[in-house]
Design an enzyme around this catalytic site. Structure first.
Site, PDB file in Angstrom:
ATOM      1  N   ASP A  29      44.052  57.557  51.002  1.00 25.05           N
ATOM      2  CA  ASP A  29      44.711  56.975  49.850  1.00 25.05           C
ATOM      3  C   ASP A  29      45.996  56.356  50.392  1.00 25.05           C
ATOM      4  OD1 ASP A  29      45.402  56.375  47.193  1.00 25.05           O
ATOM      5  OD2 ASP A  29      46.559  58.219  47.028  1.00 25.05           O
ATOM      6  N   ASP A  31      49.244  55.187  48.377  1.00 19.94           N
ATOM      7  CA  ASP A  31      50.507  55.638  47.810  1.00 19.94           C
ATOM      8  C   ASP A  31      50.580  57.159  47.763  1.00 19.94           C
ATOM      9  OD1 ASP A  31      53.019  55.314  46.635  1.00 19.94           O
ATOM     10  OD2 ASP A  31      52.189  55.546  44.635  1.00 19.94           O
TER      11      ASP A  31
END
Length: 238
Positions: A29, A31
């Site tokens: 992922d 952020d």
């Protein structure tokens, strides 16, 4: 590096959720794992909420972690009625606020340990993909100057069903031509952990254990993680 900008998976058959070693692919992922633009997202949503005279706090923002833009907006609106055209306009307005704010991002905004960990994974032949619900992922990646460390990018435009459905991570695994069962996902959101597990992948949580209880293992950040420590921790799970 492979990538896509259109929906390619709409219905995904979930494989048997039994990951195994050795790890051949790593999916990150963006952020909260490699960089932290959560404050920028919060300020963009806050500005939109102020425009619409809706109360929106930092605590409210935490509930949006890992959630796509449309679903986030609907949570913010709560019971406030809005037409489809109004929803589209508000999503675009929030996105413009956010894009303006990320224009100042640089490679210095990579979180501690992120670049070294990516480099070390590549050094031992592990393929690396981004699996982010953000449709601005490529812009952020370019700003962070990590494009050359990635083999593929799956973003908010890649699949129809977003997290916690497994589609995004399964698509990322497909891009790097690696069986999902030999992929490890690095996530900071509960929805992302559920997505990885549903896809039959290893799930390593990055952040507080209280938020990532379903992860196979949890580390506070990438700075405390090494390839050796990753393998040892997953071996103990098996």
């Amino acid at each position: 590096m492979e990538h896509t900008t259109k929906t390619t998976l709409s219905q995904t058959k979930v494989p048997s959720p039994t990951p195994f070693l050795p790890i051949k692919g790593a999916i990150f992922d963006l952020d909260g794992v490699l960089t932290d633009t959560s404050e920028l997202h919060y300020l963009a949503w806050k500005k939109l909420a102020n425009d619409e005279k809706i109360s929106f706090t930092q605590k409210d923002n935490e509930s949006l972690r890992g959630i796509p833009r449309r679903e986030s907006l609907l949570l913010i609106l709560k019971d406030k009625k809005a037409s489809e055209s109004e929803i589209e306009e508000m999503m675009e307005r929030k996105n413009n606020y956010y894009i303006n704010s990320i224009s100042t991002l640089t490679k210095k905004d990579l979180l501690p340990g992120a670049r070294d960990f990516l480099v070390n994974l590549r050094a031992i032949g592990i393929k690396i993909a981004i699996g982010s619900a953000s449709k601005n992922a490529r812009t952020v990646i370019e700003k962070l100057d990590i494009t050359d460390l990635l083999d593929a990018i799956a973003d908010g435009s890649s699949v129809k069903n977003q997290k916690p459905a497994p589609d995004l991570f399964l698509y990322a695994a497909k891009l790097i031509e690696t069986p999902p069962s030999q992929c490890v996902v690095f996530e900071d959101a509960a929805a992302g952990i559920e997505s990885a597990i549903a896809g039959g992948m290893w799930a390593i949580g990055i952040g507080p254990k209280s938020r990532l209880e379903r992860a196979h293992v949890v580390f506070q950040d990438l700075a405390e993680l090494s390839v050796k420590k990753m393998n040892e921790s997953l071996t103990r799970v098996t």
